[in-house]
Design an enzyme around this catalytic site. Structure first.
Site, PDB file in Angstrom:
ATOM      1  N   ARG A   1       0.815  -1.218   0.000  1.00 40.38           N
ATOM      2  CA  ARG A   1       0.000   0.000   0.000  1.00 40.38           C
ATOM      3  C   ARG A   1       0.849   1.269   0.000  1.00 40.38           C
ATOM      4  NH1 ARG A   1      -3.878  -0.339   4.840  1.00 40.38           N
ATOM      5  NH2 ARG A   1      -2.167  -1.496   5.780  1.00 40.38           N
TER       6      ARG A   1
ATOM      7  N   LYS B   1      -0.975   4.544  -1.030  1.00 40.62           N
ATOM      8  CA  LYS B   1      -1.859   5.118  -0.020  1.00 40.62           C
ATOM      9  C   LYS B   1      -1.054   5.972   0.971  1.00 40.62           C
ATOM     10  CE  LYS B   1      -4.870   3.629   3.754  1.00 40.62           C
ATOM     11  NZ  LYS B   1      -6.190   3.987   3.214  1.00 40.62           N
TER      12      LYS B   1
ATOM     13  N   GLY C   1     -24.056   5.271  10.585  1.00 40.15           N
ATOM     14  CA  GLY C   1     -23.577   4.167  11.411  1.00 40.15           C
ATOM     15  C   GLY C   1     -22.193   4.357  11.972  1.00 40.15           C
ATOM     16  N   SER C   2     -21.207   4.618  11.103  1.00 42.84           N
ATOM     17  CA  SER C   2     -19.848   4.660  11.625  1.00 42.84           C
ATOM     18  C   SER C   2     -19.446   6.080  11.986  1.00 42.84           C
ATOM     19  CB  SER C   2     -18.881   4.097  10.590  1.00 42.84           C
ATOM     20  OG  SER C   2     -18.984   4.824   9.394  1.00 42.84           O
TER      21      SER C   2
ATOM     22  N   ASP D   1     -27.547  -2.478   5.910  1.00 41.45           N
ATOM     23  CA  ASP D   1     -26.943  -1.727   4.806  1.00 41.45           C
ATOM     24  C   ASP D   1     -26.881  -2.561   3.537  1.00 41.45           C
ATOM     25  OD1 ASP D   1     -26.414   0.524   6.400  1.00 41.45           O
ATOM     26  OD2 ASP D   1     -24.552  -0.366   7.147  1.00 41.45           O
TER      27      ASP D   1
ATOM     28  N   GLU E   1     -24.676  -1.789  -7.462  1.00 41.55           N
ATOM     29  CA  GLU E   1     -23.487  -2.070  -8.267  1.00 41.55           C
ATOM     30  C   GLU E   1     -23.470  -3.515  -8.756  1.00 41.55           C
ATOM     31  OE1 GLU E   1     -20.609  -1.604  -5.083  1.00 41.55           O
ATOM     32  OE2 GLU E   1     -19.741  -3.481  -5.737  1.00 41.55           O
TER      33      GLU E   1
ATOM     34  N   CYS F   1     -25.387   3.645  -0.904  1.00 39.00           N
ATOM     35  CA  CYS F   1     -24.578   4.792  -1.310  1.00 39.00           C
ATOM     36  C   CYS F   1     -24.445   4.873  -2.829  1.00 39.00           C
ATOM     37  CB  CYS F   1     -23.168   4.738  -0.764  1.00 39.00           C
ATOM     38  SG  CYS F   1     -22.832   3.506   0.429  1.00 39.00           S
TER      39      CYS F   1
ATOM     40  N   HIS G   1     -17.434  12.181   1.506  1.00 48.32           N
ATOM     41  CA  HIS G   1     -16.159  11.826   0.875  1.00 48.32           C
ATOM     42  C   HIS G   1     -15.171  12.981   0.904  1.00 48.32           C
ATOM     43  CE1 HIS G   1     -19.120   9.082  -0.979  1.00 48.32           C
ATOM     44  NE2 HIS G   1     -18.220   8.229  -0.564  1.00 48.32           N
TER      45      HIS G   1
HETATM   46  N1  GLN Z   1     -23.150   1.563   8.332  1.00 44.60           N
HETATM   47  C1  GLN Z   1     -22.049   1.762   7.466  1.00 44.60           C
HETATM   48  C2  GLN Z   1     -21.226   2.949   7.910  1.00 44.60           C
HETATM   49  O1  GLN Z   1     -21.756   3.893   8.383  1.00 44.60           O
HETATM   50  C3  GLN Z   1     -22.503   1.995   6.044  1.00 44.60           C
HETATM   51  C4  GLN Z   1     -21.368   2.296   5.129  1.00 44.60           C
HETATM   52  C5  GLN Z   1     -21.696   2.217   3.671  1.00 44.60           C
HETATM   53  O2  GLN Z   1     -22.817   2.166   3.286  1.00 44.60           O
HETATM   54  N2  GLN Z   1     -20.720   2.209   2.820  1.00 44.60           N
HETATM   55  O3  GLN Z   1     -20.045   2.963   7.790  1.00 44.60           O
HETATM   56 ZN    ZN Z   2     -23.052   4.408   2.332  1.00 43.84          ZN
END
Ligand code: GLN
Ligand code: ZN
Length: 793
Positions: free
Chosen positions: A34, A37, A471-472, A638, A644, A682, A733
């Site tokens: 990586r 990154k 969520g996160s 989720d 996709e 998303c 983002h």
């Molecule tokens: N619950 C996840 C978060 O909040 C959802 C993330 C996602 O949809 N990519 O990180």
């Molecule tokens: Zn998301």
């Protein structure tokens, strides 16, 4: 003749190059450890300068070329490297840089490039400052929109074009990298994203104009690049037109024809390898065959049927046969590939064929050799990019000099294939029995949404425009460090748990303080939303270095789904219970859905995807039931990756959506009416799948809408989507902090399309990639925006 003699004779002849050419269409750019990154993030944080970043790029490219050369690849690519994304590189190459980024012509500075990629924070950001046009230097600029690259989990930056768009050769990256390789002694085949695919991937703010109408303005820039590459010694250039595997209308087909006729007449000395991948040519076959190009690459892994009718390919055309899977990590069954490919090569003639991975190897990890910790049996079934190129060179030799020349390798491959098929670790009779017992009632909520909604409103008694998050919360360096220490064993289970509880408690308390209505525990205990579940389910394996690029400097390590799936014990209940014990407000439980777990994993290739998905759905259903029994009133499942997974061709959509929706319903329908099921998606465009979204019947769905300015909601309005929706009000983002007025503005747009009672207020997605310094003011502003709305409503 003994086999030993045969192989040693063949080995000596094979050294006089009797292999078929082996081509690489592109290789992972992130570095085995990586490196990219770390170089990028160090640069972005200000810890290192531009020079260091550029040197890191030089080093990575040199290593990639050397690795491929050493593996025996005969056609080595250049310009497959990128600091962020190859579509963004293309936009930079042709000078398609929207006005807000303040570019004044000339070479595109890195700062401009990264502003397009990630947005840029302004120098000052006073709340409530009176500028109506939010994108001046003081407020920073948002990033370009980002979306999935075809049906992969790679995200590209969506070029933004105007009706008046002008193009000019602005970034000379393809030429510079070709020269860089040449200076190191590599004659490369530069890779360009094709002009038609580029235009088709772009979007425009000007309504009602087809970006393909810009083709004639764009082609001169491509021609300039190609001429220069030719004049500097490039014999071949690979031009990627993956749009050829989509359903194309006549306008797009004619655009392709026009583009390549122009290119061929402007740069006749240059040979073009036109690359298609991720599917078959289908209805575009005649178009593709008529293009005046010297070579055509076909994906024979995704679309093996294409091998049947190669015979009528124009005589002079070189065929690049994509026979090793560039999208999955299973070791190939080399003998089987040879069985199918040998007759074709015999018919076409060796001089007309090269072999290659099905697509760029960007989508698989770099080197299996680093996976020393992996279960040896599972490891023996796998191949990463290095091993895939080895497989290709073996195949190349077999096709060039006969199978005897690589007898040992083929025998090895045969044995691995047979051993995998026979392994008892793959099949679980209990799982099979459960799947067979699924019935209709298991896929239906007890009551319709209207009834559920009444009970839920009474139970939760939330204000209008309830606020929540996805969520996160930030996965800070400290959290990751603790996890790493725990992984290494230097932090005991107990201490680690206390640490995570502390993080969770702080997050819960902070959410209460700023006035969020529905709380989350923050997901500090999770390394990744799919991995976390995969690690607790049977049937999954994990790598330590198996990173693939998701977007920019964000890489993921997809789990390897190798066998039947079941859930040995509850996975999230304890953490939910702990978090709920800290507050009276509703604590949303957080799960990842079956379709997302499937779509973000490397999936076994010995059963149908739908079948694997059903197994995962049953495991998640068990978790939902346990959460409800523990008292969880809101459970979010989720399905970030549902869209996709859509097949690239419309004709295949229905079958996919049927089993995907089915899996979601199967995992979510076992609960009582008063239990509120949330889901989250998303980067999705919903117009074309809104029926399926409706059929999922989640009580609340949160979606990404901020970058598209709520455009996505049109689909929900037109469909008369009855359930509740949280349209994302800010882009997670980007590091920039959204102003209150931006969010009330977006919410106003949402209210034009939805009933007030339907609307929730939340960010676009989870906040794990952000810093607390960004999240705190952003959510404070978000809560303020919701309050303003309540007062004005
Ligand atoms: N619950 C996840 C978060 O909040 C959802 C993330 C996602 O949809 N990519 O990180
Ligand atoms: Zn998301």
């Amino acid at each position: 003749m003994s086999s030993k003699a045969a192989s040693s004779t063949a080995a000596s002849t094979s050294t006089i190059s009797t292999s078929l050419p082996v081509a690489s269409l592109g290789t992972p750019r992130i570095g085995p450890r990586r490196e990219l990154k770390f170089a990028l993030e160090s640069f972005w944080s200000g810890a290192s300068d531009e020079k260091a970043l550029i040197e890191a790029g030089v080093g990575l490219r040199a290593a990639n070329w050397a690795r491929q050369k050493k593996l025996g690849v005969s056609v080595i690519p250049s310009n497959d490297f990128s600091f962020y994304d190859q579509v963004l590189d293309t936009a930079a190459m042709v000078g398609a840089i929207p006005e807000i980024y303040g570019w004044n012509g000339g070479p595109v500075p890195l700062a401009t490039y990264f502003a397009m990629a990630r947005g840029a924070q302004g120098k000052t950001h006073e709340a409530g400052c009176g500028h109506a046009h939010g994108h001046d230097a003081a407020h920073g600029v948002p990033a370009l929109e980002m979306t999935k690259w075809f049906d992969t989990n790679y995200h590209y930056m969506v070029p933004e074009l105007t009706r008046e768009q002008k193009f000019v050769l602005a970034s000379r990256k393809p030429i510079e990298e070709y020269e860089e390789a040449k200076a190191l002694g590599y004659q490369t085949r530069p890779v360009l994203l094709g002009p038609v695919t580029f235009l088709k991937l772009a979007k425009s703010k000007d309504a009602g104009f087809n970006s393909l109408s810009l083709l004639d303005r764009l082609l001169p820039v491509y021609i300039e690049v190609l001429r220069e590459l030719a004049s500097r010694g490039a014999g071949w250039v690979q031009i990627d037109e993956p749009c050829l595997v989509l359903d194309l209308d006549i306008v797009a087909q004619q655009a392709l024809q026009h583009a390549y006729v122009e290119i061929a007449s402007a740069v006749p000395q240059l040979k073009i390898m036109l690359a298609t991948y991720f599917g078959g040519l289908g209805g575009n076959r005649d178009t593709a065959l008529a293009l005046p190009v010297a070579g055509l690459h076909l994906d024979l892994v995704r679309a093996p049927e294409q091998i049947e009718d190669l015979a009528d390919f124009p005589d002079e055309r070189v065929l690049s046969l994509g026979i090793i899977d560039g999208r999955n990590i299973w070791r190939a069954d080399l003998s089987r590939i040879l069985d199918s490919i040998e007759p074709v090569v015999a018919k076409l003639g060796k001089h007309r064929v090269q072999i290659a991975p099905s697509c760029s190897l960007l989508h698989v990890p770099i080197d299996l050799a680093l996976e020393t910790g992996l279960d040896p049996e599972i490891r023996s079934w796998l191949a990463f990019s290095v091993q895939k190129l080895e497989e290709l060179t073996t195949l190349g030799t077999a096709l060039g000099s006969g199978r005897a020349a690589v007898e040992a390798s083929l025998k090895n491959s045969d044995q691995a294939a047979a051993a995998r098929k026979a392994s008892p670790r793959i099949h679980d009779a209990k799982v099979a029995a459960r799947v067979a017992g699924i019935d209709g009632a298991m896929r239906r909520r007890a009551s319709a949404f209207a009834e559920r909604s009444t009970v839920q409103r009474k139970r939760f008694n939330l204000p209008a425009f309830p606020t929540t998050t996805i969520g996160s919360f930030p996965q800070t360096a400290e959290v990751r460090k603790a996890r790493a220490a725990h992984g290494k064993g230097t932090l005991t289970d107990e201490v680690y748990k206390i640490y995570l509880q502390d993080q969770t408690a702080r997050a819960v308390q902070w959410q209460e303080t700023i006035g969020l209505d529905v709380l989350v525990h923050g997901e500090f205990e999770r390394n990744d939303m799919v991995q976390y579940f995969g690690e607790q389910l049977s049937g999954f394996a994990f790598t330590t270095h198996g990173w693939v690029q998701s977007y920019g400097s964000r890489y993921v390590r997809p789990p390897v789904l190798f066998g039947d799936v079941s859930r040995p014990k509850p996975m999230t209940v304890e953490w939910w219970q702990y978090a709920q014990s800290l507050t009276k407000r509703p604590m949303k439980a957080m799960l990842t859905g079956p379709v997302t777990i499937l779509n973000w994993s490397f999936v076994r290739d010995d059963i149908a995807r739908s079948e694997a998905c059903r197994q995962i759905a049953l495991a998640i259903r068990d978790e939902v039931a346990d959460l409800e029994a523990a008292g969880a009133g809101m459970i979010q499942i989720d399905e970030a990756a549902l869209r996709e997974g859509l097949p690239l061709r419309k004709s295949d959509w229905k079958a996919y959506l049927d089993w995907a929706v089915d899996a979601f319903r199967l995992c979510s329908s076992g609960v009582r009416d008063e239990t509120q099921i949330h889901t989250h998606m998303c980067y999705s465009e919903f117009n074309d799948i809104i029926g399926a979204i409706g059929a999922m019947d989640a009580d609340v769905i949160s979606i990404e809408t901020s970058r598209s300015k709520m455009e996505l909601l049109d689909a929900f309005r037109d469909y008369r989507y009855p359930n509740e929706i949280g349209p994302g009000v800010y882009d997670i983002h980007s590091p920039r902090v959204p102003q209150i007025t931006e969010m009330t503005g977006l919410l106003r747009l949402a209210r034009e399309r939805l009933a007030d009672t339907q609307i929730w207020v939340n960010p676009d997605c989870g906040l794990k990639t952000r810093k607390w310094e960004e999240v705190q003011p952003a959510l404070v502003n978000m809560v303020a925006a919701a309050r303003e709305l309540r007062e004005s409503a």
